[in-house]
Design a protein around this motif. Structure first.
Motif, PDB file in Angstrom:
ATOM      1  N   ARG A 188       0.830  -1.203   0.000  1.00  7.83           N
ATOM      2  CA  ARG A 188       0.000   0.000   0.000  1.00  7.83           C
ATOM      3  C   ARG A 188       0.863   1.250   0.000  1.00  7.83           C
ATOM      4  O   ARG A 188       1.824   1.349   0.752  1.00  7.83           O
ATOM      5  N   ASP A 189       0.510   2.212  -0.853  1.00  2.45           N
ATOM      6  CA  ASP A 189       1.162   3.521  -0.883  1.00  2.45           C
ATOM      7  C   ASP A 189       0.282   4.509  -0.129  1.00  2.45           C
ATOM      8  O   ASP A 189      -0.796   4.890  -0.608  1.00  2.45           O
ATOM      9  N   GLU A 228      -2.105   7.594  -1.362  1.00  3.72           N
ATOM     10  CA  GLU A 228      -2.609   7.279  -2.694  1.00  3.72           C
ATOM     11  C   GLU A 228      -3.849   6.393  -2.554  1.00  3.72           C
ATOM     12  O   GLU A 228      -4.129   5.832  -1.488  1.00  3.72           O
ATOM     13  N   SER A 286      -5.132   3.167  -2.807  1.00  2.97           N
ATOM     14  CA  SER A 286      -4.512   1.844  -2.831  1.00  2.97           C
ATOM     15  C   SER A 286      -5.571   0.775  -2.990  1.00  2.97           C
ATOM     16  O   SER A 286      -6.625   0.826  -2.355  1.00  2.97           O
ATOM     17  N   ASP A 332      -1.137  -7.071  -4.104  1.00  2.45           N
ATOM     18  CA  ASP A 332      -1.301  -5.712  -4.585  1.00  2.45           C
ATOM     19  C   ASP A 332      -1.947  -5.775  -5.965  1.00  2.45           C
ATOM     20  O   ASP A 332      -1.553  -6.572  -6.824  1.00  2.45           O
TER      21      ASP A 332
END
Length: 610
Positions: A232-233, A236, A238, A348
């Protein structure tokens, strides 16, 4: 007496929470509740002497008992164990007597109790009993009793953080609602499942990541136990993906093998051979889970002084990995369910399509080229080839891009992918990916019925919407049946690879991501996509765009409106980290708990009465 047990509500039970740990623990608990080989965590202590177990995996159990009394005692003890350890699971039990000596004795009940199929007149032998067992289980499902509904007491003020039921204990390893000084209050079964999940996580992390190589650096690697650590960013939007892989035509494969491998002179030999094949298929599933983890690990770049990442070609930015020095680097993939012919993986979302392609390439590898009999693909291929009279039997032909091909008995799979925001319930993601998998398998069957000579292939479907299964399926059907189809899904395995190469490859002419060029994105989304969705002719818009840019509009060769819309939908989520180059799919994979073909069953019930 043949006894069959089937657990209802497995998926709802496994995915009732929002955390990976809860799902992993509940999936492992379901596996333990039908594991007759484990005396410590399984149910080996419930199996009486003289009982022959024919199946004990994937939430199902089939066993042959010496008499009706032993079968009833086992059912009573097993259902009590199940209620104590996982009260939200409902057992469906069927008793099928065979042979004259197995008729119900004096005082025997007309059925095995609530939720148990009635025991009519015995059939001729154990093979006949096994043949009618599925129908008896279906009948038992239709006669469920209210006694199977959990009746919890709710006169308690504390509420479980996961299930919403009455809290019975405190999980000191977790904070409640981001308050570090307040621990989570959970039910006893949630706490029990979490303990099992931690044990399962430690064992499989050590096995799957032992000696795993990375692209650069040599950090300690670990599998994540929190969704927030799946790449996870922060800051952002995600998203994660739930990927479900299921073997196609498993019932036909097992049934055919049972008839071919069984010895008519030995009662139950076909069922025992079938159990051995089921173990090899389970070994294939676990081998696939292991190789997906190691392939992602092989792309990790952990350079000194920099955050570890997974780079790749595509519009999506590199995946930043969770790392708190001096702890391990968390790779953004997490197998949750590895049971029987099912594999469910969290990852992801940027890696989902690449992982699906790698899985299909790994399954399609040439067994003769791999050569190692300890590899689960080779073990399964040789077992099925032997039953069908050699490699030239009823195997499927895999065509390579260079025009060559080879034969393999490794079955095809259906793949469903569901993309959802971080924090959305895992149950929703699983329901969506299972629905996509089911739709992909239906597409494969329809293609086979339309052209019986068509090659047997994998099937893939995905969705990026998460507004409910029914709405997603209705939207997919409407897009497929439109006068100008607005989607190309589902895709065959060959079509899926062609789609990625043609529309999302960084080097393909006209690709949406050619040379990393995303400058056309605004035009695609704002001008071309609305035209394609409405079914209008895009020719005038393409001509206008060519006049504005002063050159031809670069779109993928032989593009279609439906496939282009599918590509635009996922182009911002696609990252190709080069999994096949990092870990070649034809390399032997002999290790793993079931990598040699799964557990060996006991001797066939030759002494069973017929």
């Amino acid at each position: 007496m043949v006894v069959g047990v089937d657990l209802r509500g497995i998926q709802a039970y496994v995915y009732s929470g929002r955390r990976i740990l809860d799902a992993v623990g509940r999936a492992a608990l379901v596996a333990e509740l039908t594991d007759t080989s484990d005396a410590e965590h399984g149910i080996a202590d419930l199996v009486p002497p003289g009982c022959v177990v024919l199946r004990d995996a994937g939430g199902a159990l089939t066993a042959v008992f010496p008499d009706a009394a032993a079968a009833r005692r086992f059912t009573a003890r097993y259902t009590r164990r199940l209620r104590d350890r996982a009260g939200d699971l409902t057992p469906v039990v069927a008793h099928v007597p065979y042979g004259a000596a197995e008729a119900a004795g004096p005082g025997a009940p007309a059925d095995g109790g609530p939720g148990t199929a009635a025991a009519p007149a015995p059939v001729a032998g154990v093979d006949a009993a096994l043949a009618v067992l599925p129908q008896r289980l279906r009948e038992a499902r239709r006669h469920m009793s209210a006694l199977h509904t959990p009746a919890h007491g709710y006169g308690i003020t504390a509420v479980c953080s996961v299930s919403g039921g009455p809290a019975e204990t405190v999980d000191s390893s977790r904070a409640q609602d981001d308050h570090p000084d307040v621990h989570e209050r959970v039910t006893a079964d949630v706490a029990r499942a979490r303990g099992i999940g931690r044990r399962w996580h430690r064992a499989h992390s050590a096995d799957w990541l032992a000696g795993a190589a990375t692209a650069t650096g040599a950090p300690a690697l670990a599998l994540p136990m929190e969704v927030d650590r799946l790449g996870r960013d922060h800051g952002e939007v995600s998203r994660i993906a739930v990927v479900h892989i299921d073997v196609n035509g498993l019932g036909i494969i097992l049934g055919s093998y049972r008839e071919r491998a069984g010895d008519p002179r030995v009662p139950g030999s076909g069922a025992m051979a079938q159990r051995l094949l089921s173990g090899r298929i389970a070994g294939l599933t676990e081998g696939l889970a292991r190789v997906l983890v190691r392939a992602v690990a092989a792309t990790v770049r952990a350079e000194p002084g920099r955050a570890p990442v997974i780079p790749g070609a595509g519009a999506a930015r590199p995946v930043t990995l969770h790392h708190v020095p001096p702890g391990p680097v968390r790779i953004p993939v997490r197998p949750i369910v590895v049971a029987g012919d099912d594999l469910t993986v969290l990852c992801d979302a940027r890696l989902a399509l690449s992982l699906a392609r790698y899985a299909l390439d790994w399954l399609d590898a040439d067994p003769e080229r791999i050569g190692d009999p300890r590899d689960p693909r080779v073990a399964l291929h040789r077992a099925l080839a032997g039953a069908h009279g050699g490699p030239a039997g009823a195997g499927r032909t895999v065509r390579r891009p260079d025009g060559g091909g080879h034969t393999t008995f490794v079955p095809t799979v259906g793949v469903g992918i569901a993309v959802q925001p971080v924090g959305a319930p895992l149950s929703l993601g699983y329901d969506l990916c299972e629905a996509m998998c089911r739709r992909a398998k239906e597409h494969r069957v329809a293609l086979a019925e339309a052209d019986p000579g068509a090659p047997d292939e994998h099937a893939v479907a995905w969705t990026t919407r998460f507004d409910g299964v029914d709405r997603v399926l209705r939207r997919l059907d409407g897009a497929r049946l439109a006068p100008v189809p607005r989607t190309g899904l589902p895709l065959t395995g060959t079509g899926f690879a062609r789609f990625l190469d043609r529309y999302l490859s960084a080097s393909a002419p006209g690709s949406l991501l050619a040379e990393g060029d995303a400058r056309r994105r605004s035009w695609l989304v704002s001008s071309l996509v609305p035209l394609l969705e409405s079914g209008a002719d895009p020719g005038p818009e393409l001509a206008r765009r060519a006049r504005v840019t002063g050159g031809p509009v670069g779109l993928p060769r032989e593009w279609t409106p439906g496939a282009l819309l599918d590509a635009v939908e996922v182009m911002d989520l696609y990252l190709d980290p080069g999994l096949a180059a990092a870990l070649e799919p034809h390399r032997p994979r002999p290790r793993g708990r079931a990598g040699s073909g799964g557990p060996h069953p006991p001797a066939p019930p030759g002494g069973a009465r017929t």
